[in-house]
Motif scaffolding. Structure first.
Motif, PDB file in Angstrom:
ATOM      1  N   THR A 240      -9.270  -2.382  -7.685  1.00  0.00           N
ATOM      2  CA  THR A 240     -10.351  -2.853  -6.804  1.00  0.00           C
ATOM      3  C   THR A 240     -10.573  -1.868  -5.663  1.00  0.00           C
ATOM      4  OG1 THR A 240      -8.669  -4.381  -5.951  1.00  0.00           O
ATOM      5  CG2 THR A 240     -10.415  -5.313  -7.306  1.00  0.00           C
ATOM      6  N   GLY A 241      -9.501  -1.204  -5.198  1.00  0.00           N
ATOM      7  CA  GLY A 241      -9.671  -0.201  -4.141  1.00  0.00           C
ATOM      8  C   GLY A 241     -10.610   0.918  -4.603  1.00  0.00           C
TER       9      GLY A 241
ATOM     10  N   PRO B  33       0.836  -1.191   0.000  1.00  0.00           N
ATOM     11  CA  PRO B  33       0.000   0.000   0.000  1.00  0.00           C
ATOM     12  C   PRO B  33       0.876   1.248   0.000  1.00  0.00           C
ATOM     13  CG  PRO B  33      -0.110  -1.146   2.135  1.00  0.00           C
ATOM     14  CD  PRO B  33       0.566  -2.053   1.167  1.00  0.00           C
TER      15      PRO B  33
ATOM     16  N   GLY C 146      -3.785  -3.109  -7.283  1.00  0.00           N
ATOM     17  CA  GLY C 146      -4.401  -3.516  -6.014  1.00  0.00           C
ATOM     18  C   GLY C 146      -5.143  -4.836  -6.126  1.00  0.00           C
TER      19      GLY C 146
ATOM     20  N   ARG D 128      -8.014  10.087   4.308  1.00  0.00           N
ATOM     21  CA  ARG D 128      -8.645   8.815   3.917  1.00  0.00           C
ATOM     22  C   ARG D 128      -8.702   7.908   5.151  1.00  0.00           C
ATOM     23  NH1 ARG D 128      -6.274   5.028  -0.966  1.00  0.00           N
ATOM     24  NH2 ARG D 128      -6.357   3.223   0.396  1.00  0.00           N
TER      25      ARG D 128
ATOM     26  N   ARG E 212      -2.881  -2.799   7.089  1.00  0.00           N
ATOM     27  CA  ARG E 212      -2.715  -2.961   5.634  1.00  0.00           C
ATOM     28  C   ARG E 212      -1.331  -3.505   5.290  1.00  0.00           C
ATOM     29  NH1 ARG E 212      -4.200   2.908   4.038  1.00  0.00           N
ATOM     30  NH2 ARG E 212      -3.510   2.361   1.945  1.00  0.00           N
TER      31      ARG E 212
ATOM     32  N   VAL F 194     -10.992  -7.314   1.982  1.00  0.00           N
ATOM     33  CA  VAL F 194     -12.355  -7.792   1.770  1.00  0.00           C
ATOM     34  C   VAL F 194     -12.261  -9.189   1.137  1.00  0.00           C
ATOM     35  CG1 VAL F 194     -13.116  -5.406   1.419  1.00  0.00           C
ATOM     36  CG2 VAL F 194     -12.779  -6.863  -0.542  1.00  0.00           C
TER      37      VAL F 194
ATOM     38  N   LEU G 270     -14.199  -0.388  -4.853  1.00  0.00           N
ATOM     39  CA  LEU G 270     -14.826  -0.545  -3.540  1.00  0.00           C
ATOM     40  C   LEU G 270     -15.178   0.815  -2.946  1.00  0.00           C
ATOM     41  CD1 LEU G 270     -12.493  -3.381  -2.199  1.00  0.00           C
ATOM     42  CD2 LEU G 270     -14.934  -3.626  -2.729  1.00  0.00           C
ATOM     43  N   ARG G 271     -14.273   1.802  -3.123  1.00  0.00           N
ATOM     44  CA  ARG G 271     -14.583   3.150  -2.610  1.00  0.00           C
ATOM     45  C   ARG G 271     -15.788   3.743  -3.346  1.00  0.00           C
ATOM     46  NH1 ARG G 271      -9.079   3.074  -1.537  1.00  0.00           N
ATOM     47  NH2 ARG G 271      -8.556   3.530  -3.692  1.00  0.00           N
TER      48      ARG G 271
ATOM     49  N   LYS H 228       1.237   2.726  -6.970  1.00  0.00           N
ATOM     50  CA  LYS H 228       0.624   1.969  -8.062  1.00  0.00           C
ATOM     51  C   LYS H 228      -0.444   2.802  -8.776  1.00  0.00           C
ATOM     52  CE  LYS H 228      -0.806  -1.338  -5.264  1.00  0.00           C
ATOM     53  NZ  LYS H 228      -0.312  -0.952  -3.922  1.00  0.00           N
TER      54      LYS H 228
ATOM     55  N   ASP I 199      -8.336  -4.227   6.771  1.00  0.00           N
ATOM     56  CA  ASP I 199      -8.368  -5.654   6.422  1.00  0.00           C
ATOM     57  C   ASP I 199      -8.732  -5.849   4.954  1.00  0.00           C
ATOM     58  OD1 ASP I 199      -7.703  -6.906   8.851  1.00  0.00           O
ATOM     59  OD2 ASP I 199      -9.735  -6.579   9.623  1.00  0.00           O
TER      60      ASP I 199
ATOM     61  N   GLN J  43      -6.895 -15.016  -5.405  1.00  0.00           N
ATOM     62  CA  GLN J  43      -7.274 -14.006  -6.413  1.00  0.00           C
ATOM     63  C   GLN J  43      -6.421 -14.155  -7.676  1.00  0.00           C
ATOM     64  OE1 GLN J  43      -7.289  -9.986  -4.760  1.00  0.00           O
ATOM     65  NE2 GLN J  43      -8.361 -10.681  -2.914  1.00  0.00           N
TER      66      GLN J  43
ATOM     67  N   ARG K 147      -4.501  -9.633  -4.659  1.00  0.00           N
ATOM     68  CA  ARG K 147      -3.856  -9.428  -3.371  1.00  0.00           C
ATOM     69  C   ARG K 147      -3.708 -10.724  -2.590  1.00  0.00           C
ATOM     70  NH1 ARG K 147      -5.404  -3.748  -2.899  1.00  0.00           N
ATOM     71  NH2 ARG K 147      -4.551  -2.773  -1.036  1.00  0.00           N
TER      72      ARG K 147
ATOM     73  N   MET L 177     -12.738  -2.219   5.218  1.00  0.00           N
ATOM     74  CA  MET L 177     -11.723  -1.355   4.596  1.00  0.00           C
ATOM     75  C   MET L 177     -11.176  -0.327   5.580  1.00  0.00           C
ATOM     76  SD  MET L 177     -13.135  -0.721   0.778  1.00  0.00           S
ATOM     77  CE  MET L 177     -11.810   0.356   0.230  1.00  0.00           C
TER      78      MET L 177
HETATM   79  P1  ADP Z   1      -3.681   0.763  -1.075  1.00  0.00           P
HETATM   80  O1  ADP Z   1      -2.995   0.085  -2.206  1.00  0.00           O
HETATM   81  O2  ADP Z   1      -3.261   2.182  -0.882  1.00  0.00           O
HETATM   82  O3  ADP Z   1      -3.665  -0.042   0.197  1.00  0.00           O
HETATM   83  P2  ADP Z   1      -6.302   0.241  -2.240  1.00  0.00           P
HETATM   84  O4  ADP Z   1      -7.082   1.404  -2.671  1.00  0.00           O
HETATM   85  O5  ADP Z   1      -5.740  -0.666  -3.258  1.00  0.00           O
HETATM   86  O6  ADP Z   1      -5.204   0.886  -1.330  1.00  0.00           O
HETATM   87  O7  ADP Z   1      -7.153  -0.669  -1.231  1.00  0.00           O
HETATM   88  C1  ADP Z   1      -7.815  -0.137  -0.116  1.00  0.00           C
HETATM   89  C2  ADP Z   1      -8.547  -1.235   0.649  1.00  0.00           C
HETATM   90  O8  ADP Z   1      -9.524  -1.848  -0.191  1.00  0.00           O
HETATM   91  C3  ADP Z   1      -7.690  -2.410   1.130  1.00  0.00           C
HETATM   92  O9  ADP Z   1      -7.034  -2.135   2.341  1.00  0.00           O
HETATM   93  C4  ADP Z   1      -8.746  -3.510   1.250  1.00  0.00           C
HETATM   94  O10 ADP Z   1      -9.547  -3.333   2.398  1.00  0.00           O
HETATM   95  C5  ADP Z   1      -9.639  -3.239   0.057  1.00  0.00           C
HETATM   96  N1  ADP Z   1      -9.169  -3.973  -1.151  1.00  0.00           N
HETATM   97  C6  ADP Z   1      -8.784  -3.391  -2.313  1.00  0.00           C
HETATM   98  N2  ADP Z   1      -8.422  -4.317  -3.212  1.00  0.00           N
HETATM   99  C7  ADP Z   1      -8.575  -5.516  -2.600  1.00  0.00           C
HETATM  100  C8  ADP Z   1      -8.347  -6.865  -2.993  1.00  0.00           C
HETATM  101  N3  ADP Z   1      -7.868  -7.171  -4.213  1.00  0.00           N
HETATM  102  N4  ADP Z   1      -8.615  -7.855  -2.105  1.00  0.00           N
HETATM  103  C9  ADP Z   1      -9.097  -7.576  -0.888  1.00  0.00           C
HETATM  104  N5  ADP Z   1      -9.322  -6.336  -0.440  1.00  0.00           N
HETATM  105  C10 ADP Z   1      -9.067  -5.297  -1.279  1.00  0.00           C
END
Ligand code: ADP
Length: 187
Positions: A31-32, A9, A85, A133, A144, A59, A35-36, A13, A57, A92, A88, A53
């Protein structure tokens, strides 16, 4: 071409993915970000992942795999995806390989941005102060980093064994890292 930007994190990226999108017309699949967006829209999915999130942790694999699968046709039409992202976890990564193979595609390269923990922690402290954030607070960021070391770092040997891994120094300026990425893609 399908590319994975890999790293802990705050490795940069997202920044590099956005540049590649502008310069090469590829599609960024973060994916981040997805999800946001779900959280912002107030959807049921957003409600489900919000607390997970915020704690830092991961997801569940099922959720992010489904989000990615939905977007593969769009990425294909654009000539390729930059996965940011995702994946992970090993589960996956295996699901991604299966989904791509089912469409006659594959991951071409995995670019690992190497940044040491002290630099990551400093970047995140700055971002938390500037942007607030929720998962950038020191406790969640610790979670993370742990999740990265425990669940995500094991993907390095997975992609190394496939001969797809390139390691890059992610400690330089944005432009320096961009140049290193362009060289890796040209080579
Ligand atoms: P960063 O790379 O800065 O940690 P991301 O935006 O990629 O942030 O991800 C933020 C959060 O979203 C993660 O901490 C997790 O909770 C969730 N997340 C994102 N991508 C995944 C993934 N591929 N698998 C599981 N959780 C994910």
């Amino acid at each position: 071409m399908n590319l994975i930007l890999f790293g802990p994190p705050a490795a940069g990226k997202g920044t590099q993915a956005k540049r590649l999108v502008e310069e090469r017309g590829m599609v960024q699949l973060s994916t981040g970000d997805m999800l946001r967006a779900a959280i912002s829209s107030g959807s049921e999915l957003g409600e489900r992942v919000k607390g997970i999130m915020a704690r830092g942790d991961l997801v569940s694999d099922d959720i992010v795999i489904a989000l990615i699968e939905e977007r593969l046709p769009e990425a294909e039409a654009a000539g390729g995806a930059i996965f940011d992202g995702f994946p992970r976890t090993v589960a996956q990564a295996e699901a991604l390989d299966r989904m791509l193979a089912g469409r006659g595609r594959r991951i071409d390269k995995v670019l690992r941005l190497k940044v040491d923990d002290a630099a990551l922690t400093a970047r995140i402290a700055k971002r938390f102060a500037e942007q607030g954030r929720p998962d950038d607070n020191p406790d969640s960021f610790g979670v993370r980093l742990d999740a990265y070391n425990r669940n995500t770092a094991p993907l390095l040997p997975y992609y190394e064994a496939q001969g797809k891994l390139t390691e890059l120094d992610g400690m330089g300026s944005i432009d320096e890292v961009a140049r290193a990425i362009d060289e890796a893609l040209a080579g």
